[in-house]
Every structure is written in structure tokens, then in C-alpha cells.
Motif scaffolding. Structure first.
Motif, short mmCIF file in Angstrom:
data_model
loop_
_atom_site.label_atom_id
_atom_site.label_comp_id
_atom_site.label_asym_id
_atom_site.label_seq_id
_atom_site.Cartn_x
_atom_site.Cartn_y
_atom_site.Cartn_z
N THR A 1 29.35 79.79 47.27
CA THR A 1 29.52 80.25 48.18
C THR A 1 29.57 79.71 49.91
OG1 THR A 1 26.61 81.21 47.54
CG2 THR A 1 27.17 80.75 49.87
N ILE A 2 30.45 79.98 50.50
CA ILE A 2 30.89 79.84 51.74
C ILE A 2 29.89 80.00 52.87
CG2 ILE A 2 32.52 80.02 53.29
CD1 ILE A 2 32.87 78.64 50.60
N ASP A 3 29.43 79.21 53.16
CA ASP A 3 28.77 78.65 54.27
C ASP A 3 28.92 79.04 55.92
OD1 ASP A 3 26.18 79.11 52.86
OD2 ASP A 3 26.16 77.23 52.90
N LYS A 4 28.88 79.50 56.76
CA LYS A 4 29.52 79.62 58.51
C LYS A 4 28.07 79.98 59.43
CE LYS A 4 33.82 79.55 56.59
NZ LYS A 4 34.64 78.19 56.62
N SER A 5 28.66 78.93 60.36
CA SER A 5 27.71 79.41 61.69
C SER A 5 28.40 79.83 62.87
CB SER A 5 27.36 77.71 61.69
OG SER A 5 26.25 78.04 63.14
N ILE A 6 28.21 81.07 63.51
CA ILE A 6 29.12 82.15 64.19
C ILE A 6 28.20 82.46 65.73
CG2 ILE A 6 28.82 83.70 62.87
CD1 ILE A 6 32.30 84.88 64.60
N SER B 1 22.08 90.96 67.09
CA SER B 1 21.98 90.21 68.49
C SER B 1 23.14 89.01 68.61
CB SER B 1 20.31 89.57 68.40
OG SER B 1 20.18 88.77 67.67
N SER B 2 23.14 88.96 69.71
CA SER B 2 23.96 87.47 70.67
C SER B 2 23.16 86.07 70.68
CB SER B 2 24.23 87.55 71.64
OG SER B 2 23.32 88.05 72.60
N GLY B 3 23.99 85.98 70.25
CA GLY B 3 23.75 83.76 69.59
C GLY B 3 23.91 83.40 68.33
N ILE B 4 24.34 81.95 68.31
CA ILE B 4 24.37 81.70 66.68
C ILE B 4 23.70 82.49 66.14
CG2 ILE B 4 24.09 79.45 65.68
CD1 ILE B 4 23.95 78.24 68.51
N HIS B 5 24.10 82.43 64.87
CA HIS B 5 24.30 83.18 63.07
C HIS B 5 24.40 82.64 61.99
CE1 HIS B 5 22.26 87.10 64.52
NE2 HIS B 5 23.33 86.99 65.93
N ASN B 6 23.92 81.71 61.81
CA ASN B 6 24.43 81.63 59.98
C ASN B 6 23.80 82.26 58.88
OD1 ASN B 6 24.16 78.74 61.48
ND2 ASN B 6 22.07 78.36 61.50
N ILE B 7 25.45 82.50 58.69
CA ILE B 7 25.36 83.52 57.50
C ILE B 7 25.80 82.62 55.80
CG2 ILE B 7 25.76 85.65 58.75
CD1 ILE B 7 28.90 84.76 58.51
N SER B 8 25.79 82.76 54.72
CA SER B 8 26.64 83.64 53.82
C SER B 8 27.51 84.01 53.05
CB SER B 8 25.51 82.77 52.51
OG SER B 8 25.20 81.34 53.11
N ILE B 9 29.04 83.84 52.50
CA ILE B 9 29.78 85.10 51.71
C ILE B 9 29.70 84.54 50.92
CG2 ILE B 9 31.38 85.97 52.41
CD1 ILE B 9 31.94 84.63 54.93
N THR C 1 24.71 87.12 53.54
CA THR C 1 23.10 87.46 53.96
C THR C 1 23.17 86.15 54.83
OG1 THR C 1 23.41 84.65 52.27
CG2 THR C 1 23.57 87.52 51.15
N GLU C 2 21.82 87.16 55.27
CA GLU C 2 21.37 85.75 56.21
C GLU C 2 20.01 85.33 56.38
OE1 GLU C 2 21.29 84.61 61.25
OE2 GLU C 2 21.05 87.18 60.82
N SER C 3 19.91 84.35 56.20
CA SER C 3 18.10 84.00 55.72
C SER C 3 17.84 84.74 54.19
CB SER C 3 17.16 84.40 57.22
OG SER C 3 17.41 83.80 58.48
N ASN C 4 18.44 84.92 53.38
CA ASN C 4 18.40 85.20 52.10
C ASN C 4 18.53 86.96 52.29
OD1 ASN C 4 18.37 82.83 50.99
ND2 ASN C 4 16.01 82.34 51.06
N SER C 5 18.65 87.01 53.35
CA SER C 5 18.72 89.14 53.23
C SER C 5 19.99 89.46 53.66
CB SER C 5 17.87 89.31 53.96
OG SER C 5 16.19 88.80 54.46
#
Length: 445
Positions: A103-108, A83-91, A59-63
């Protein structure tokens, strides 16, 4: 004449020469060709390990931006165009028992026009299947799911102690921890898994409180290896039930009390007969459901049995009622002692029908007052399997409870024995004192 012929021949040769060399030039100027230029997408690929057939979601931003099911080895690979750039996701993932991993949070930072790969070993799911507060010497049961056929580590008190086990081919793991090896205190624990040479993420942390002995504030259940867990006979794990009802059967120690857990929550208790057989009629109000069972004799209970997950073709979706008792198992109730069934919560008003298991029944109008106590005096010692049903409109939910009633006389016999011992002590003490005085007087003479 000759000059004219020469001129004609010369012009003809010139015409042929010009025709052969000017036509391609004209065609080249008038022709067109299409040039295709392909720009790669910016893609995020998330892969790694969960548990066998676990449902992984990102998920990203609860979606939810991607989801999928891990294979039989626990491996998964998901992708999405972003899109390119920084994304904060949860797995995270959901295991076969419906329990959700931490839940594991990652920033890529996604580089444009290429595949960006993120690999992760997701943490095990974890549950403490025994009480949070336990008496020293009790067994603490910790279980969950992780990567199949892998090494699982249980870490106690942030690394001061640890033990390992192996997960099964389905990813199931279990620790049976002897609390007598732990100091009287609160203890925190979590698990992780090793895949190859890589250690995965830590599970969520749980805790236990080890107590010195039973007192008024202690739990009345001791998890002990002295009581073997129930054995399920029917149905089998993963069974598909046609309808919304199934009769569950099993074996356990004769005259033991079986506690039934639905998705980890206690919902009923039944008794085994003199041969150790027991039956439980289960009505589904959702699907799928995970059931587990524990056998109890007085204050001691077994660890949980293996869980079973059942799928129902239909369920009583119109009966989304709330109905809970604070306790479903009663033991060492003396003859004539008042037993209280405490109804903790219901979803509104209704009626309560109680079958006490001794051929007597009662009906009550249940109002909005919570909790509500329904009292009963069992006059004869024995084993009683009762039920209580809450009805609202056309919907009914039924719970089972079990009661072990003991004879007052047996307790009285114990008291008489204690009293007799005290009397004998007094008599012998008096005799000893008299002999001592007589001996003393004789010595003085």
C-alpha cells in the motif's frame, strides 16, 4: 379653422413621436433575464500504472473513495469529487493471482474548484515461491506482477546487489536466484519497475536465509534446476469450470512427487506414473482460485510451474472447514518405518477416513485434540498415492498425500559395503605393519 387644423396636426406629430420613443423604455423596465454562474467541483484524479487488468483501489480513513481496473497496458485513471484541503489517501491493487501490492500512502492538498492530479507507479506484487530457509546452491524463485513489458529490478540487501528482468505482456515477472552466489546469512530483497525514465515504488520486502548444509533444523527441500517443473496439460489458465470440480492433468519426471499449491499454500501431493503422467481431482471451495505445482525427487524439488487461475460456476460454500496436514509428501521411508500423518488443525470434531494407497483404509473419530498423529507402517517398498478426508456433518474435505518407501535391504547393503571396506582397511593395515616389522628385523641382522 386653419388654426384648429394646425393644432390637430401638431398634436398628432407629437403623439407619434412620444409613442415611438416611450414604448421601448417601458418594455425595457419590465423585462428580466437569467444569468448562470457555474462553480467547478473540487476533484481528485489518481492515475498511473499497476499491472494489466489489476483492480486498483484508493481509500481514505479505511473507506474506498474510488476503484477501477487498469487496462491491458497497466494504465489506470480514477477520480472522485472531494472537499478542498488536505487528504491522506492509500493506494494499492490486486493482481491476477489475487496477491495484493504494498500500500502506498500519499498526502495531498486539494485546491478548491479544480482538478487535482496525483500520478503514481504502483509497486510490483511479490512472492517468494520457495522456502524462506534454503541450502546454499538451491534455487530461490521470486515472482509477481507489475507493469506489462517493462524492466523489473530485484534489489538485494538494500542495494548491495541487483539484477533485472523483463515483465511479460500480462505483467508477470520471475527471478531464479542461485543461492550459491550469496553468503551464508539472512538476505532481504524487494523489486521495483521502471516505466519510461521513471522508477516506480518499491514492493514489500521479503527475506531468505541461506544455510551451509542440511541439518536437523534445515528444510528438507532443496530447490534445484536438476528437477524440471511440471507441465500443465489441462485445464488452461483462465478457464471457466462448469460446477465445482475439475480433474487436473500434467506431465513431469517419471516417479516424481507433485506438490499442489492453492493460492500459494500447499494442499496436497500426488505421484507421477512410469511415463510421468499425473492427475489431481480438485474440488473448489471458493472462486476464483490460483493453482501452481512443483515436482520433487527425494530431497530436491523444482521451481513452481506457471500458475493457473480457474473460475467455477459454483463451489462448496457450505464446506468452509479448516483441515490441514503438516506435510503432504514423504520420501525415503524405509520398509517397516512408522509414517505419521499429523493433522494440525480442523474446525471442530468429525471423522477421518484414510486411504493409504496400498489397498488398506482406516476410519478414525477425530476429537478436539490437536495435533493428531495417524500412524502407518508400509511393509513393501514402492510408490503410494493416498488420501485423507475430514467429514463434519454433511461436509467433507479431502487431501492427497504421496509416499515413497525404500527397501531396508538396500540400506543394509550400503552398511555391509561400508563394513567390508573397514575390514579390508584393517586387514591391509595389519599386513603392512607385519611386513614393516619383518623388514626391520632383517635390516637389524
Amino acid at each position: 379653422m386653419l388654426r384648429v387644423a394646425k393644432t390637430v396636426i401638431t398634436n398628432l406629430i407629437l403623439f407619434i413621436f412620444i409613442s415611438n420613443f416611450t414604448t421601448p423604455i417601458v418594455n425595457a423596465v419590465g423585462s428580466t433575464s437569467t444569468v448562470e454562474l457555474t462553480i467547478p467541483n473540487t476533484k481528485l484524479v489518481v492515475n498511473g500504472y499497476a499491472t494489466a487488468n489489476g483492480l486498483v483501489s484508493v481509500t481514505e480513513s479505511n473507506s474506498v473513495i474510488m476503484s477501477g481496473v487498469a487496462d491491458s497496458l497497466g494504465y489506470f485513471s480514477l477520480s472522485s469529487i472531494l472537499s478542498s484541503g488536505i487528504h491522506n489517501i492509500s493506494i494499492k491493487y490486486t493482481d491476477l493471482n489475487g496477491r495484493i501490492s504494498r500500500t502506498i500512502d500519499k498526502s495531498i492538498s486539494l485546491q478548491p474548484q479544480q482538478n487535482n492530479i496525483l500520478s503514481v507507479i504502483l509497486p510490483p506484487t511479490i512472492e517468494r515461491s520457495t522456502p524462506a530457509r534454503t541450502v546454499s546452491g538451491s534455487t530461490v524463485q521470486i515472482r509477481g506482477y507489475t507493469v506489462p513489458s517493462s524492466v523489473v529490478k530485484l534489489v538485494l540487501d538494500y542495494g548491495s546487489n541487483s539484477i533485472t528482468t523483463s515483465s511479460s505482456s500480462s505483467g508477470f515477472y520471475e527471478f531464479l536466484l542461485d543461492s550459491s552466489n550469496l553468503i551464508i546469512s539472512n538476505h532481504t530483497f524487494y523489486t521495483n519497475v521502471t516505466v519510461g525514465s521513471q522508477v516506480g515504488e518499491n514492493s514489500q520486502s521479503l527475506y531468505i536465509e541461506v544455510l551451509q548444509s542440511i541439518n536437523q533444523s534445515s528444510p528438507d527441500i532443496i530447490i534445484s534446476s536438476d528437477v524440471p517443473p511440471p507441465i500443465l496439460i489441462f485445464p488452461s489458465d483462465g478457464a471457466s469450470i462448469d460446477g465445482d470440480f475439475v480433474r487436473i492433468s500434467g506431465d513431469a519426471t517419471p516417479y516424481s512427487q507433485i506438490i499442489i499449491y492453492e493460492n500459494g499454500i500447499e494442499i496436497s501431493s500426488v505421484l507421477t506414473d512410469e511415463f510421468g503422467h499425473w492427475l489431481y481431482d480438485y474440488e473448489a471451495h471458493s472462486t476464483p482460485v490460483t493453482l501452481s505445482f512443483s515436482a520433487c525427487i527425494n530431497e530436491k524439488c523444482s521451481v513452481l510451474s506457471n500458475t493457473i487461475t480457474l473460475n467455477f460456476s459454483k463451489f462448496k460454500n457450505s464446506c468452509q472447514l479448516t483441515f490441514d496436514l503438516d506435510k503432504y509428501r514423504f520420501w525415503n521411508i524405509t520398509s517397516g518405518q512408522t509414517l505419521s500423518l499429523n493433522v494440525l488443525l480442523t474446525s471442530g470434531d468429525g471423522t477421518l477416513n484414510v486411504d493409504w494407497g496400498d489397498s488398506s483404509t482406516e476410519k478414525f473419530d477425530h476429537d478436539s485434540v490437536r495435533p493428531k498423529s495417524i500412524n502407518k507402517n508400509y511393509t513393501n517398498p514402492g510408490y503410494y498415492s493416498g488420501s485423507i478426508a475430514f467429514t463434519q456433518a454433511n461436509c467433507t474435505i479431502r487431501k492427497n498425500f504421496s509416499v515413497v518407501v525404500v527397501s531396508v535391504a538396500s540400506n543394509g547393503n550400503v552398511l555391509w559395503k561400508i563394513l567390508l571396506i573397514l575390514i579390508l582397511i584393517i586387514i591391509f593395515t595389519d599386513l603392512f605393519e607385519r611386513r614393516r616389522k619383518i623388514k626391520s628385523l632383517n635390516s637389524e641382522k
